[in-house]
Design a protein around this motif. Sequence first.
Motif, PDB file in Angstrom:
ATOM      1  N   MET A 125      49.985  27.089  12.678  1.00 48.59           N
ATOM      2  CA  MET A 125      48.818  27.486  13.435  1.00 48.59           C
ATOM      3  C   MET A 125      49.067  27.217  14.912  1.00 48.59           C
ATOM      4  O   MET A 125      49.541  26.163  15.302  1.00 48.59           O
ATOM      5  N   SER A 126      48.759  28.170  15.738  1.00 48.65           N
ATOM      6  CA  SER A 126      48.912  28.018  17.180  1.00 48.65           C
ATOM      7  C   SER A 126      47.755  27.226  17.762  1.00 48.65           C
ATOM      8  O   SER A 126      46.640  27.282  17.276  1.00 48.65           O
ATOM      9  N   GLU A 127      48.029  26.483  18.812  1.00 41.03           N
ATOM     10  CA  GLU A 127      46.976  25.808  19.548  1.00 41.03           C
ATOM     11  C   GLU A 127      46.707  26.609  20.812  1.00 41.03           C
ATOM     12  O   GLU A 127      47.452  27.506  21.154  1.00 41.03           O
ATOM     13  N   TYR A 128      45.628  26.292  21.505  1.00 37.44           N
ATOM     14  CA  TYR A 128      45.283  26.996  22.734  1.00 37.44           C
ATOM     15  C   TYR A 128      45.579  26.092  23.919  1.00 37.44           C
ATOM     16  O   TYR A 128      45.146  24.946  23.952  1.00 37.44           O
ATOM     17  N   ILE A 129      46.335  26.598  24.887  1.00 34.34           N
ATOM     18  CA  ILE A 129      46.665  25.861  26.106  1.00 34.34           C
ATOM     19  C   ILE A 129      46.217  26.720  27.274  1.00 34.34           C
ATOM     20  O   ILE A 129      46.520  27.918  27.318  1.00 34.34           O
ATOM     21  N   ASN A 130      45.522  26.138  28.224  1.00 31.18           N
ATOM     22  CA  ASN A 130      45.058  26.873  29.400  1.00 31.18           C
ATOM     23  C   ASN A 130      46.187  27.114  30.386  1.00 31.18           C
ATOM     24  O   ASN A 130      47.097  26.292  30.519  1.00 31.18           O
ATOM     25  N   LEU A 131      46.104  28.242  31.096  1.00 26.03           N
ATOM     26  CA  LEU A 131      47.028  28.493  32.190  1.00 26.03           C
ATOM     27  C   LEU A 131      46.857  27.370  33.210  1.00 26.03           C
ATOM     28  O   LEU A 131      45.744  27.002  33.573  1.00 26.03           O
ATOM     29  N   GLY A 132      47.954  26.779  33.628  1.00 23.40           N
ATOM     30  CA  GLY A 132      47.912  25.650  34.554  1.00 23.40           C
ATOM     31  C   GLY A 132      48.092  24.309  33.869  1.00 23.40           C
ATOM     32  O   GLY A 132      48.295  23.293  34.528  1.00 23.40           O
ATOM     33  N   ASP A 133      48.011  24.289  32.526  1.00 26.09           N
ATOM     34  CA  ASP A 133      48.213  23.047  31.779  1.00 26.09           C
ATOM     35  C   ASP A 133      49.699  22.733  31.629  1.00 26.09           C
ATOM     36  O   ASP A 133      50.554  23.591  31.803  1.00 26.09           O
ATOM     37  N   ALA A 145      50.859  33.985  31.999  1.00 24.99           N
ATOM     38  CA  ALA A 145      49.534  34.508  32.313  1.00 24.99           C
ATOM     39  C   ALA A 145      48.570  34.101  31.205  1.00 24.99           C
ATOM     40  O   ALA A 145      49.003  33.797  30.081  1.00 24.99           O
ATOM     41  N   ALA A 146      47.293  34.083  31.515  1.00 25.62           N
ATOM     42  CA  ALA A 146      46.277  33.766  30.505  1.00 25.62           C
ATOM     43  C   ALA A 146      46.432  34.724  29.329  1.00 25.62           C
ATOM     44  O   ALA A 146      46.629  35.921  29.513  1.00 25.62           O
ATOM     45  N   GLY A 147      46.387  34.193  28.121  1.00 26.62           N
ATOM     46  CA  GLY A 147      46.485  35.006  26.915  1.00 26.62           C
ATOM     47  C   GLY A 147      47.895  35.238  26.411  1.00 26.62           C
ATOM     48  O   GLY A 147      48.067  35.858  25.361  1.00 26.62           O
ATOM     49  N   ASP A 148      48.908  34.778  27.116  1.00 30.00           N
ATOM     50  CA  ASP A 148      50.284  34.928  26.638  1.00 30.00           C
ATOM     51  C   ASP A 148      50.491  34.112  25.359  1.00 30.00           C
ATOM     52  O   ASP A 148      49.947  33.020  25.216  1.00 30.00           O
ATOM     53  N   TYR A 149      51.289  34.659  24.452  1.00 34.56           N
ATOM     54  CA  TYR A 149      51.763  33.909  23.291  1.00 34.56           C
ATOM     55  C   TYR A 149      53.043  33.218  23.738  1.00 34.56           C
ATOM     56  O   TYR A 149      53.946  33.858  24.283  1.00 34.56           O
ATOM     57  N   VAL A 150      53.143  31.905  23.532  1.00 39.86           N
ATOM     58  CA  VAL A 150      54.314  31.143  23.968  1.00 39.86           C
ATOM     59  C   VAL A 150      54.959  30.488  22.754  1.00 39.86           C
ATOM     60  O   VAL A 150      54.284  29.905  21.911  1.00 39.86           O
TER      61      VAL A 150
END
Length: 99
Positions: free
Chosen positions: A1-9, A73-78
């Motif tokens: 499961m992916s977690e959510y990380i904000n742009l700039g984190d 960018a916001a919303g990128d899958y990393v």
Amino acid sequence: MSEYINLGDVTYFGITITHPSGGFLTNADETPRYFLYKNASDTPLVSSNFIARAGLTGTYRGSGDITAANGFAAGDYVEIQASGKVSGLVGRAIIKTFV
């Protein structure tokens, strides 16, 4: 499961290295590396060496800045991959994913 990380984190992650035949913790032959990829790209935006954790055999830590300056960018899958060598054998694995 992916977690959510904000742009700039900053994201933090770690790995443990085990011997290929014995399964016990061991240090890598060379410093392991990590690579951060976004979306469907085959070229990492960030790559660096892991840092050995003090006093812990075969245990390493890393971090990556998820910033626009690094190409994210916001919303990128990393996807974060780790690579290392033990007893002459090279291994590579996906160790973390997030959006």
